[in-house]
Structures are given as C-alpha cells and as structure tokens.
Motif scaffolding. Structure first.
Motif, PDB file in Angstrom:
ATOM      1  N   THR A 128       0.834  -1.215   0.000  1.00  0.00           N
ATOM      2  CA  THR A 128       0.000   0.000   0.000  1.00  0.00           C
ATOM      3  C   THR A 128       0.869   1.265   0.000  1.00  0.00           C
ATOM      4  O   THR A 128       0.342   2.376   0.070  1.00  0.00           O
ATOM      5  N   GLU A 129       2.188   1.070  -0.103  1.00  0.00           N
ATOM      6  CA  GLU A 129       3.107   2.213   0.014  1.00  0.00           C
ATOM      7  C   GLU A 129       2.821   3.330  -0.984  1.00  0.00           C
ATOM      8  O   GLU A 129       2.895   4.512  -0.652  1.00  0.00           O
ATOM      9  N   GLU A 130       2.502   2.934  -2.220  1.00  0.00           N
ATOM     10  CA  GLU A 130       2.342   3.977  -3.239  1.00  0.00           C
ATOM     11  C   GLU A 130       0.892   4.148  -3.638  1.00  0.00           C
ATOM     12  O   GLU A 130       0.605   4.635  -4.722  1.00  0.00           O
ATOM     13  N   THR A 131      -0.032   3.719  -2.740  1.00  0.00           N
ATOM     14  CA  THR A 131      -1.439   3.774  -3.170  1.00  0.00           C
ATOM     15  C   THR A 131      -2.196   4.929  -2.504  1.00  0.00           C
ATOM     16  O   THR A 131      -3.355   5.152  -2.788  1.00  0.00           O
ATOM     17  N   GLY A 132      -1.551   5.611  -1.573  1.00  0.00           N
ATOM     18  CA  GLY A 132      -2.280   6.674  -0.859  1.00  0.00           C
ATOM     19  C   GLY A 132      -3.443   6.040  -0.123  1.00  0.00           C
ATOM     20  O   GLY A 132      -3.289   4.993   0.484  1.00  0.00           O
ATOM     21  N   ASP A 133      -4.646   6.627  -0.259  1.00  0.00           N
ATOM     22  CA  ASP A 133      -5.784   6.019   0.457  1.00  0.00           C
ATOM     23  C   ASP A 133      -6.679   5.256  -0.522  1.00  0.00           C
ATOM     24  O   ASP A 133      -7.786   4.868  -0.189  1.00  0.00           O
ATOM     25  N   LYS A 134      -6.163   5.028  -1.736  1.00  0.00           N
ATOM     26  CA  LYS A 134      -6.943   4.259  -2.725  1.00  0.00           C
ATOM     27  C   LYS A 134      -6.996   2.793  -2.302  1.00  0.00           C
ATOM     28  O   LYS A 134      -6.023   2.262  -1.748  1.00  0.00           O
ATOM     29  N   LEU A 135      -8.117   2.143  -2.571  1.00  0.00           N
ATOM     30  CA  LEU A 135      -8.255   0.715  -2.268  1.00  0.00           C
ATOM     31  C   LEU A 135      -7.889  -0.096  -3.498  1.00  0.00           C
ATOM     32  O   LEU A 135      -8.123   0.324  -4.632  1.00  0.00           O
ATOM     33  N   PHE A 136      -7.305  -1.260  -3.261  1.00  0.00           N
ATOM     34  CA  PHE A 136      -7.007  -2.158  -4.370  1.00  0.00           C
ATOM     35  C   PHE A 136      -8.295  -2.749  -4.921  1.00  0.00           C
ATOM     36  O   PHE A 136      -9.338  -2.724  -4.255  1.00  0.00           O
ATOM     37  N   GLN A 137      -8.200  -3.303  -6.121  1.00  0.00           N
ATOM     38  CA  GLN A 137      -9.185  -4.267  -6.599  1.00  0.00           C
ATOM     39  C   GLN A 137      -8.443  -5.597  -6.648  1.00  0.00           C
ATOM     40  O   GLN A 137      -7.227  -5.615  -6.865  1.00  0.00           O
ATOM     41  N   VAL A 138      -9.155  -6.697  -6.432  1.00  0.00           N
ATOM     42  CA  VAL A 138      -8.515  -8.014  -6.336  1.00  0.00           C
ATOM     43  C   VAL A 138      -9.009  -8.909  -7.461  1.00  0.00           C
ATOM     44  O   VAL A 138     -10.213  -9.161  -7.576  1.00  0.00           O
ATOM     45  N   LEU A 139      -8.054  -9.372  -8.274  1.00  0.00           N
ATOM     46  CA  LEU A 139      -8.399 -10.277  -9.385  1.00  0.00           C
ATOM     47  C   LEU A 139      -8.207 -11.719  -8.930  1.00  0.00           C
ATOM     48  O   LEU A 139      -7.112 -12.088  -8.490  1.00  0.00           O
ATOM     49  N   LEU A 140      -9.290 -12.497  -9.018  1.00  0.00           N
ATOM     50  CA  LEU A 140      -9.231 -13.920  -8.649  1.00  0.00           C
ATOM     51  C   LEU A 140      -9.564 -14.779  -9.873  1.00  0.00           C
ATOM     52  O   LEU A 140     -10.187 -14.297 -10.817  1.00  0.00           O
ATOM     53  N   GLY A 141      -9.135 -16.023  -9.850  1.00  0.00           N
ATOM     54  CA  GLY A 141      -9.469 -16.967 -10.929  1.00  0.00           C
ATOM     55  C   GLY A 141      -8.705 -16.735 -12.211  1.00  0.00           C
ATOM     56  O   GLY A 141      -9.090 -17.233 -13.276  1.00  0.00           O
TER      57      GLY A 141
END
Ligand SMILES: NC(=O)c1cc2c(NC(=O)[C@@]34C[C@@H]5C[C@@H](C[C@@](N)(C5)C3)C4)cccc2[nH]1
Length: 232
Positions: free
Chosen positions: A43-56
C-alpha cells in the motif's frame, strides 16, 4: 519471478493479483472466502486508494471462465508494519462480498504451527512480478521452486546481516528468485502457505541476498482476530 516458468493455468486457484487502475501491483492469496492476504508494503504507493482483487486468473488480460475482479470493502495492514523495515509486513483485504469458489478460485490453508520449515525444503512461489532484470512484466502467472535456507545462513554478515527475525524465513536466490511485483504472494511448502513474499525492494537473483518471506504461523491469531472482528 526470475528464472521460473509459466504456471499450469488455474492450478494455483488461491492466487490473487492486487490491482490499481487495472494494473497488477502485488500478489496475494485467498485465505478465506471473503479475505485475501498480502503484504502491507504493497500500500506504500497507493495513498488512500483501495485495491481491486483479481481472482481466478492465469492471464492478466485475456478472458477466462472464472476470472473476476472484486472490490475491496476494507484493508487491514498489520499494526506493526512500517516503511522502514520488513517487520509485520502483512495486509488483510476484506472483499466487498464472498468470493465465488470454483475450480479456479479456492482458499489456501496457511501454516498455524510455529515451527521453522527445515532448511533445503523445496517450496514454490508464484506471481506476476517481473521476469527479467530489465523489468519485463508477464501476462501469465509464473512460478519457481526454491530451497529454504536456515535463518543462521540468511543472517550471516555477508547476507542479511542479522536482520532476519524469527517471524521471517529465507530461500536461496541464486538466479531463480522472486522480484518486483511478486510481493504479497504465498511461499507454498507441501501444499500449505508458510510465508508471504516481503515487499521491501531488494536486489533479485543475487545469491548474496536471499529472498525474504514473512512467516505466517506467528500471525495466525492476528489473522483470525481481524477476520472475526470484521465479519461480525
Ligand atoms: N520481494 C522481492 O523480492 C522484491 C520486491 C521488489 C521491489 N518492489 C516491489 O515489489 C514493490 C512492492 C510494493 C508494491 C510496489 C511498490 C513497492 N514500493 C511496494 C515496491 C512494488 C522492487 C525491486 C525489487 C524487488 N524485489
């Protein structure tokens, strides 16, 4: 992954790609139906943005039957994580909803017994991290097998010089190694996640700087606690 090879598609159905604006940033794995485990430094370079998670997924770009991008409800970095070192480098991501489990999306158990993996044990690590020193980014999941090296060897002054704590473990990094973008992915030994690829930037493929992983067993209570508290 340096010196590895393309994984057999969908044979690691626990693998997650943490993405920002459609770009792969870090690896991770499905630790429960609504939870993905990765590394706090991601999360170091993401600020307060949330990730999206790719599965499958096997390919990051092609259409695949069970590939699905999940929104993240909340991110829980370990309270002890910090940008100055590799300590407590864990991140739990709560998905907006439970992942739909199928042939290509499965949970991977993690080691709960706090005992070191024996040196020379061959474990495997997979990821969409760079595959060359020039920074080539693969489209399809790569993997490599690596032998565990003892903490004493890894802590030698010519290697990591005493910085490897009991909550960390190392694998040999001669040629075959993890690298930028593999951070957060699981080190799997005997079908169980024993560690997480640390996200501190380190030289890759140099035998003098073994790969460092956060061991998972010491954090079982924290992982269970966060999941129980947030699931309610
Ligand atoms: N684990 C390794 O072997 C390893 C990691 C690594 C690296 N850096 C990352 O992979 C990230 C991890 C997260 C997300 C992104 C920004 C960042 N600052 C935090 C650094 C990429 C750079 C160079 C060599 C490297 N080697």
């Amino acid at each position: 992954i340096l010196g590895g090879y393309e994984a057999r598609p969908h044979l690691k159905p626990f693998m997650a790609s943490l993405q920002l604006d459609g770009q792969h940033v870090c690896g991770g794995f499905l630790v429960a139906e609504q939870w993905v485990l990765s590394a706090a430094h991601c999360t170091e370079e993401t600020g307060d943005k949330l990730f999206q998670v790719l599965l499958g997924a096997h390919s990051l770009t092609e259409q695949e039957p069970h590939k699905r991008l999940y929104r993240v409800r909340a991110q829980f970095p370990h309270p002890g994580s910090n940008k100055h070192n590799n300590k407590d480098d864990l991140l739990l991501l709560q998905l907006e909803e439970k992942a739909e489990l199928n042939a290509d999306v499965q949970v991977l158990p993690f080691q709960r017994e706090d005992r070191d993996v024996a040196p020379d044990t061959v474990c495997e690590v997979a990821g969409w991290g760079i595959t060359s020193h020039s920074g080539r980014r693969p489209d399809r999941l790569q993997q490599v097998e690596r032998p565990v090296i003892s903490r004493d060897v890894c802590n030698h002054r010519t290697r990591h010089d005493g910085t490897i704590t009991n909550n960390m473990m190392c694998t040999d990094s001669r040629r075959r190694d993890t690298c930028k973008g593999d951070s957060g992915g699981p080190l799997v030994c005997g079908g169980v996640a024993e560690g997480l690829v640390t996200a501190g930037s380190r030289v890759c493929g140099n035998y003098k700087k073994p790969a460092i992983y956060t061991r998972l067993a010491p954090y079982a209570a924290w992982i269970d606690g966060v999941m129980a508290s947030a699931d309610g």
